[in-house]
Write a protein that holds these residues in place. Structure first.
Motif, short mmCIF file in Angstrom:
data_model
loop_
_atom_site.label_atom_id
_atom_site.label_comp_id
_atom_site.label_asym_id
_atom_site.label_seq_id
_atom_site.Cartn_x
_atom_site.Cartn_y
_atom_site.Cartn_z
N GLY A 5 0.83 -1.19 0.00
CA GLY A 5 0.00 0.00 0.00
C GLY A 5 0.86 1.24 0.00
O GLY A 5 2.04 1.19 0.36
N SER A 6 0.29 2.36 -0.42
CA SER A 6 1.06 3.59 -0.44
C SER A 6 0.12 4.79 -0.48
O SER A 6 -1.06 4.66 -0.78
CB SER A 6 1.98 3.63 -1.66
N CYS A 7 0.72 5.95 -0.23
CA CYS A 7 -0.02 7.19 -0.45
C CYS A 7 0.00 7.47 -1.95
O CYS A 7 0.52 6.68 -2.73
CB CYS A 7 0.64 8.33 0.34
N GLN A 8 -0.52 8.59 -2.37
CA GLN A 8 -0.60 8.85 -3.81
C GLN A 8 0.76 9.11 -4.44
O GLN A 8 1.06 8.63 -5.52
CB GLN A 8 -1.57 10.01 -4.07
N CYS A 9 1.63 9.87 -3.75
CA CYS A 9 2.93 10.22 -4.34
C CYS A 9 3.98 9.15 -4.10
O CYS A 9 5.02 9.16 -4.74
CB CYS A 9 3.39 11.57 -3.81
N GLY A 10 3.74 8.23 -3.16
CA GLY A 10 4.67 7.13 -2.93
C GLY A 10 5.69 7.37 -1.83
O GLY A 10 6.53 6.50 -1.57
N ASP A 54 8.55 10.69 6.82
CA ASP A 54 7.78 11.17 5.66
C ASP A 54 6.28 11.19 5.94
O ASP A 54 5.51 11.76 5.17
CB ASP A 54 8.05 10.32 4.42
N ALA A 55 5.88 10.56 7.04
CA ALA A 55 4.46 10.58 7.41
C ALA A 55 4.29 11.41 8.68
O ALA A 55 5.11 11.34 9.59
CB ALA A 55 3.95 9.17 7.63
N PHE A 69 -0.40 10.26 7.91
CA PHE A 69 -0.66 10.79 6.57
C PHE A 69 0.62 11.34 5.94
O PHE A 69 1.55 11.75 6.64
CB PHE A 69 -1.76 11.84 6.60
N CYS A 70 0.64 11.33 4.63
CA CYS A 70 1.82 11.76 3.88
C CYS A 70 1.95 13.28 3.97
O CYS A 70 1.01 14.00 3.71
CB CYS A 70 1.71 11.32 2.43
N GLY A 74 -0.75 14.28 1.31
CA GLY A 74 -1.88 14.39 2.23
C GLY A 74 -2.75 13.16 2.38
O GLY A 74 -3.71 13.18 3.14
N ILE A 75 -2.40 12.09 1.66
CA ILE A 75 -3.23 10.87 1.74
C ILE A 75 -2.94 10.12 3.05
O ILE A 75 -1.81 10.10 3.53
CB ILE A 75 -2.95 9.97 0.51
#
Ligand SMILES: [Zn+2]
Length: 115
Positions: A5-10, A54-55, A69-70, A74-75
């Motif tokens: 799993g990941s946030c949108q930007c990685g 990073d989070a 959250f990133c 922001g995810i």
């Protein structure tokens, strides 16, 4: 089964192992806005692949759950906390799993507003 799993930007990415049979939709002030579908797993089954820094972390109410959250996109790909028996858990936002059809997972409604 292993998922990634990941946030949108990685910048925030993780691996999680387990059998994903059901997810939870919660109506609390956080989840209702975010729209997350959560899957709870013991913390040992969760591995953060990116830097902790990073989070960012957000907590509210009883501050029992750390919503991660990133900092860039922001995810909110996951959260972490402790279950009522004191076990360390991770809450995976299954919408953030890669190459996975989250629409196929049965969703249970939880009345988090009452917690
Ligand atoms: Zn991101």
């Amino acid at each position: 089964m292993k998922y990634r799993g990941s946030c949108q930007c990685g910048k925030v990415a993780y691996e999680v192992e387990g059998e994903l049979k059901e997810a939870m939709a919660c109506n609390c002030s956080m989840c209702s806005r975010k729209g997350s579908l959560l899957w709870f797993v013991p913390r040992e089954q969760f591995k953060l692949l990116t830097s902790e820094s990073d989070a960012a972390t957000y907590t509210f109410n009883k501050h029992a759950i750390e919503h991660r959250f990133c900092k860039s996109c922001g995810i909110h790909p996951y959260a972490q906390g402790t279950d009522p028996r004191g076990n360390k858990m991770a809450a995976i936002n299954i919408r953030c799993l890669e190459n996975f059809e989250f629409e196929t997972v049965p969703v249970k409604q939880v009345n988090g507003r009452a917690f």
